[in-house]
Design a protein around this motif. Structure first.
Motif, PDB file in Angstrom:
ATOM      1  N   UNK A 139       0.873  -1.181   0.000  1.00 21.38           N
ATOM      2  CA  UNK A 139       0.000   0.000   0.000  1.00 21.38           C
ATOM      3  C   UNK A 139       0.907   1.227   0.000  1.00 21.38           C
ATOM      4  N   UNK A 140       1.184   1.752  -1.196  1.00 20.19           N
ATOM      5  CA  UNK A 140       2.109   2.864  -1.355  1.00 20.19           C
ATOM      6  C   UNK A 140       1.395   4.188  -1.117  1.00 20.19           C
ATOM      7  N   UNK A 141       2.115   5.116  -0.482  1.00 21.41           N
ATOM      8  CA  UNK A 141       1.561   6.433  -0.193  1.00 21.41           C
ATOM      9  C   UNK A 141       2.401   7.513  -0.864  1.00 21.41           C
ATOM     10  N   UNK A 142       1.775   8.305  -1.724  1.00 25.62           N
ATOM     11  CA  UNK A 142       2.419   9.509  -2.238  1.00 25.62           C
ATOM     12  C   UNK A 142       2.186  10.577  -1.188  1.00 25.62           C
ATOM     13  N   UNK A 143       3.225  10.860  -0.415  1.00 27.31           N
ATOM     14  CA  UNK A 143       3.056  11.752   0.733  1.00 27.31           C
ATOM     15  C   UNK A 143       4.397  12.361   1.113  1.00 27.31           C
ATOM     16  N   UNK A 144       4.332  13.469   1.823  1.00 28.75           N
ATOM     17  CA  UNK A 144       5.515  14.106   2.400  1.00 28.75           C
ATOM     18  C   UNK A 144       5.564  13.700   3.866  1.00 28.75           C
ATOM     19  N   UNK A 145       6.533  12.858   4.217  1.00 28.26           N
ATOM     20  CA  UNK A 145       6.553  12.304   5.573  1.00 28.26           C
ATOM     21  C   UNK A 145       6.919  13.347   6.624  1.00 28.26           C
ATOM     22  N   UNK A 146       7.371  14.528   6.202  1.00 29.21           N
ATOM     23  CA  UNK A 146       7.660  15.569   7.184  1.00 29.21           C
ATOM     24  C   UNK A 146       6.397  16.361   7.545  1.00 29.21           C
ATOM     25  N   UNK A 147       5.303  16.057   6.864  1.00 25.92           N
ATOM     26  CA  UNK A 147       4.029  16.710   7.168  1.00 25.92           C
ATOM     27  C   UNK A 147       3.091  15.680   7.780  1.00 25.92           C
ATOM     28  N   UNK A 148       1.852  16.100   8.010  1.00 21.06           N
ATOM     29  CA  UNK A 148       0.891  15.181   8.609  1.00 21.06           C
ATOM     30  C   UNK A 148       0.722  13.958   7.724  1.00 21.06           C
ATOM     31  N   UNK A 149       0.788  12.786   8.325  1.00 22.29           N
ATOM     32  CA  UNK A 149       0.780  11.540   7.573  1.00 22.29           C
ATOM     33  C   UNK A 149      -0.296  10.615   8.123  1.00 22.29           C
ATOM     34  N   UNK A 150      -1.202  10.194   7.254  1.00 24.21           N
ATOM     35  CA  UNK A 150      -2.243   9.243   7.631  1.00 24.21           C
ATOM     36  C   UNK A 150      -1.880   7.881   7.066  1.00 24.21           C
ATOM     37  N   UNK A 151      -1.651   6.922   7.946  1.00 16.98           N
ATOM     38  CA  UNK A 151      -1.237   5.586   7.527  1.00 16.98           C
ATOM     39  C   UNK A 151      -2.449   4.676   7.325  1.00 16.98           C
ATOM     40  N   UNK A 152      -2.375   3.750   6.370  1.00 23.47           N
ATOM     41  CA  UNK A 152      -3.482   2.818   6.162  1.00 23.47           C
ATOM     42  C   UNK A 152      -3.565   1.805   7.299  1.00 23.47           C
ATOM     43  N   UNK A 153      -4.708   1.187   7.433  1.00 18.19           N
ATOM     44  CA  UNK A 153      -4.872   0.128   8.421  1.00 18.19           C
ATOM     45  C   UNK A 153      -4.177  -1.127   7.915  1.00 18.19           C
TER      46      UNK A 153
END
Length: 323
Positions: free
Chosen positions: A134-148
């Protein structure tokens, strides 16, 4: 969960907006700065891969040595069923952990590049068709919502990348990671260690000039994306050891007086001859310092592993056990 899912948590225009904000802020201040994340367009990523193979650049080899030697211990200490990798890139080093974690069910790579995530997922699933990615296109230095995903979860942040964050940024990052850890979860952190300047500086200023090209590539990114007229040849690559802060600074030094126009920002920037612009900080660490920073974020250092030459460390930390 299907074998591969790709979720975008960054707005489509977030990268462009962040580049504009960073360039405007960094080039309007004294001394001038640019954040290192803008090195990594396609060309910058290619150059960094070349850097990792250079004889002077030890961190990648040292970290790989630890992963190969300690993967079984990491697996035994965590029992992880989900691996979450921040700044995953090609996910190459992660394979050592996946091989050592027989109970692994899910892999969550987090990166700003959707193309890098898809390519890495394709390669992993070709080898491990039962793995859910489950890949996330995200900036990990900002708010990060992880999948279950199934627990326990192991969050990994490798490569010494945490050293690119300034102390206040590191503190905020580690607190954010701690807030997302549930009971049983853990953090595996890669940190480059303090060592002699004669080893550190060449790692960031190699004889073949690859790091210099990598450093100057940020100017090409700004030229392409913001219509600027930076001339990379007008700047020299500089790497210096700051013994007080215990970090390497990469800088670009103007070799003549010049003026740069950035039309997309309606910005004109003057550089004096010899003026330096900081493009990267790469902090080096000591065990006590890492322990202290983890503790301040609410994490307890459980294991500390180094390569045979003591150049690099992987640490495993977790929320303190409830009493």
């Amino acid at each position: 969960m299907s074998p591969f899912q790709l979720t975008r948590t960054l707005p489509e225009d977030a990268t462009d907006a962040a580049l504009r904000a960073d360039v405007l802020h960094g080039l309007s201040r004294t001394p001038k700065t640019l954040p290192p994340k803008w090195f990594y367009d396609a060309r910058g990523s290619e150059l960094f891969e070349e850097i990792t193979a250079l004889p002077e650049y030890y961190p990648t080899r040292a970290e790989r040595e630890i992963l190969l030697a300690r993967a079984d211990e990491i697996a035994a200490a965590t029992g992880a069923r989900t691996l979450i990798e921040l700044g995953s890139g090609s996910s190459e080093k992660t394979r050592h952990l996946l091989d050592a974690l027989p109970g692994m069910e899910a892999y969550v790579p987090v990166d700003v590049s959707g193309s890098a995530l898809s390519a890495a997922a394709d390669a992993l699933l070709a080898e491990r068709p039962a793995l859910s990615v489950h890949a996330l296109i995200a900036d990990f230095t900002r708010e990060l919502t992880l999948p279950r995903t199934p627990g326990p979860r192991l969050v990994v942040f490798l490569g010494g990348t945490i050293g690119n964050l300034l102390p206040t940024e590191r503190a905020a990052f580690l607190r954010a990671v701690r807030e997302r850890l549930e009971p049983g979860d853990a953090l595996l952190l890669g940190t480059d260690l303090v060592k002699d300047e004669s080893v550190l500086v060449p790692a960031y200023d190699d004889r073949s000039g690859v790091t210099a090209a990598f450093n100057k590539n940020v100017l090409s990114v700004i030229d392409r994306e913001l219509g600027a007229d930076f001339d990379p040849a007008a700047f020299d690559h500089v790497a210096v050891w700051d013994s007080e802060n215990e970090w390497i600074e990469m800088r670009l030094r103007a070799n003549r007086a010049l003026t740069v126009k950035i039309p997309e920002l309606d910005l004109v920037v003057h550089f004096d001859a010899g003026e330096e612009m900081r493009t990267e900080v790469s902090a080096k660490f000591r065990q006590d310092g890492v322990r202290s920073e983890l503790s301040a974020a609410g994490l307890e250092l459980r294991h500390w592993w180094t390569d045979t030459e003591g150049r690099f460390a992987l640490s495993l930390s977790a929320p303190p056990a409830r009493r």
